[in-house]
Design an enzyme around this catalytic site. Structure first.
Site, PDB file in Angstrom:
ATOM      1  CE  LYS A   1     -13.259   1.307  11.029  1.00 14.70           C
ATOM      2  NZ  LYS A   1     -13.213   0.094  10.185  1.00 14.70           N
ATOM      3  CB  THR A   2     -15.053  -0.031  18.393  1.00 20.19           C
ATOM      4  OG1 THR A   2     -15.735   0.328  17.142  1.00 20.19           O
ATOM      5  CG2 THR A   2     -15.856   0.539  19.766  1.00 20.19           C
TER       6      THR A   2
ATOM      7  CG  ASP B   1     -17.318   4.178  14.584  1.00 16.59           C
ATOM      8  OD1 ASP B   1     -16.564   4.374  13.534  1.00 16.59           O
ATOM      9  OD2 ASP B   1     -17.901   3.175  14.403  1.00 16.59           O
TER      10      ASP B   1
ATOM     11  CB  THR C   1     -15.387   3.104   6.138  1.00 18.30           C
ATOM     12  OG1 THR C   1     -16.157   3.460   5.708  1.00 18.30           O
ATOM     13  CG2 THR C   1     -16.284   1.716   6.926  1.00 18.30           C
TER      14      THR C   1
ATOM     15  NE  ARG D   1     -18.883  -5.526  14.965  1.00 24.02           N
ATOM     16  CZ  ARG D   1     -18.536  -3.878  14.205  1.00 24.02           C
ATOM     17  NH1 ARG D   1     -18.895  -3.709  13.143  1.00 24.02           N
ATOM     18  NH2 ARG D   1     -18.110  -2.998  15.108  1.00 24.02           N
TER      19      ARG D   1
END
Ligand code: ADE
Length: 342
Positions: A68-69, A113, A162, A221
């Site tokens: 997302k980032t 975020d 989320t 990640r």
């Protein structure tokens, strides 16, 4: 519970942020996986560039660690604008946001975020900013209080969450574009690992790439973090090559099993089985027994257990599935009827 799980989906401190940042693709064409999202986003970007207008506000939702980032940064990069990043919990008062908003230039990306964690007051302050590109700023107090309308440049808000369901309907409705990110396929993670290994100058062998991808919980990640551990292990205990034995040994040492579950996941499953007879059990009861926050379980532990089908959510609570029992090499209750013998 250990906050810094090797397979924890959250970014862990500024050092890791820099590490993950160095592996992040800058443009859509470098982005691996999330094919539909990438395609739709590229259409929206091209259309915005063609019209010479900022992009619509974008809401990205899905489990942590899936990009997302990264996508928020890519949007700014592709639009040729700046990105300003913050998060729901970091914005305590409307005043915190005022300076940020008034400093944005046309087309800049404001990335928030965990947007579902904005306070109600801040959320309501954002509505006119998103809709009409102005904010109602209250000056003075009590009888002298007055509202001034402050105009803003046309920016693009990129929100990440989320849980789309945790967002209030009025906020959700103010986004023009919604994209759901899902867990990655093993093959996509292998490609990401190869790319990261090349950037890090790690000699990653095919077997090790496959093994690491399988244990990365569908999350880039985590894959990148495991790669770093394997690289270090290979350097210190092996011959420097990130091969299959190095990957297996490095990950086993960290308590990460063949499917990427760590001790915390297994503790969750074991607790549900041993304390609650496999469920159904409410999340509050599980959180209390594990001495954990409900949000931590919902955001950090359950998504992957639900995805693997080890746990299911039913109207009466969470339950461990037969597959979940078997993963721990345990027999499900009335095992004789559920466990087929071949
Ligand atoms: N690094 C982390 N996520 C990635 C992705 N989706 N594509 C390419 N590189 C990545």
């Amino acid at each position: 519970m250990n906050r810094l799980r090797l397979v924890g989906p959250q970014e862990q401190g500024s050092e890791e942020q820099a590490f993950q940042g160095s592996l992040r693709p800058s443009f859509l064409k470098e982005y691996i996986g999330q094919k539909t999202v990438v395609e739709n986003l590229s259409i929206a970007l091209e259309a915005a560039l063609h019209r010479g207008e900022p992009m619509d506000h974008v809401l990205l939702y899905g489990p942590p660690g899936l990009g997302k980032t990264t996508l928020a940064h890519i949007i700014a990069q592709e639009m040729g604008t700046r990105i300003v990043s913050t998060s729901g919990p970091a914005i305590e008062r409307t005043g915190d946001l005022m300076g940020v908003l008034t400093n944005l230039n046309t087309g800049d990306v404001l990335f928030i975020d965990e947007i579902h964690r904005l306070s109600r007051v801040v959320e309501e302050f954002i509505y006119p900013a998103m809709e009409d590109f102005q904010v109602d700023f209250i000056v003075d107090k009590g009888a002298f209080a007055k509202t001034i309308k402050v105009p803003l440049k046309k920016f693009t808000l990129v929100g990440a969450t989320t849980r789309a369901g945790a967002l209030s309907a009025p906020l959700r409705e103010r986004f023009g574009l919604f994209y759901h990110l899902d867990f990655y396929q093993v093959e996509e993670l292998v490609t990401i690992l190869r790319r990261s290994a090349a950037i890090l100058k790690v000699d990653l062998e095919e077997g090790a790439a496959q093994e690491t991808a399988r244990r990365s919980r569908g999350t880039p990640r985590i894959a990148n973090r495991l790669l770093k551990r394997i690289r270090d292990y290979a350097l210190v205990r092996g011959d420097g090559r990130a091969n299959l034995p190095a990957a297996q040994e490095a990950l086993a040492r960290e308590g990460i099993d063949e499917l990427g579950l760590d001790r915390q996941d297994r503790l969750y499953l074991r607790t549900m089985i041993e304390v609650y007879k496999g469920g159904p059990v409410g999340i509050e009861a599980m959180a209390a027994t594990l001495n954990e926050e409900v949000d931590t379980l919902v955001d950090m532990v359950e998504p992957f257990l639900l995805k693997t089908g080890f746990v299911i959510r039913t109207p009466s609570g969470r339950r461990v599935t037969e597959k979940g029992y078997r993963h721990l090499a345990l027999l499900p209750p009335d095992g004789s009827s559920q466990l087929r013998l071949f």
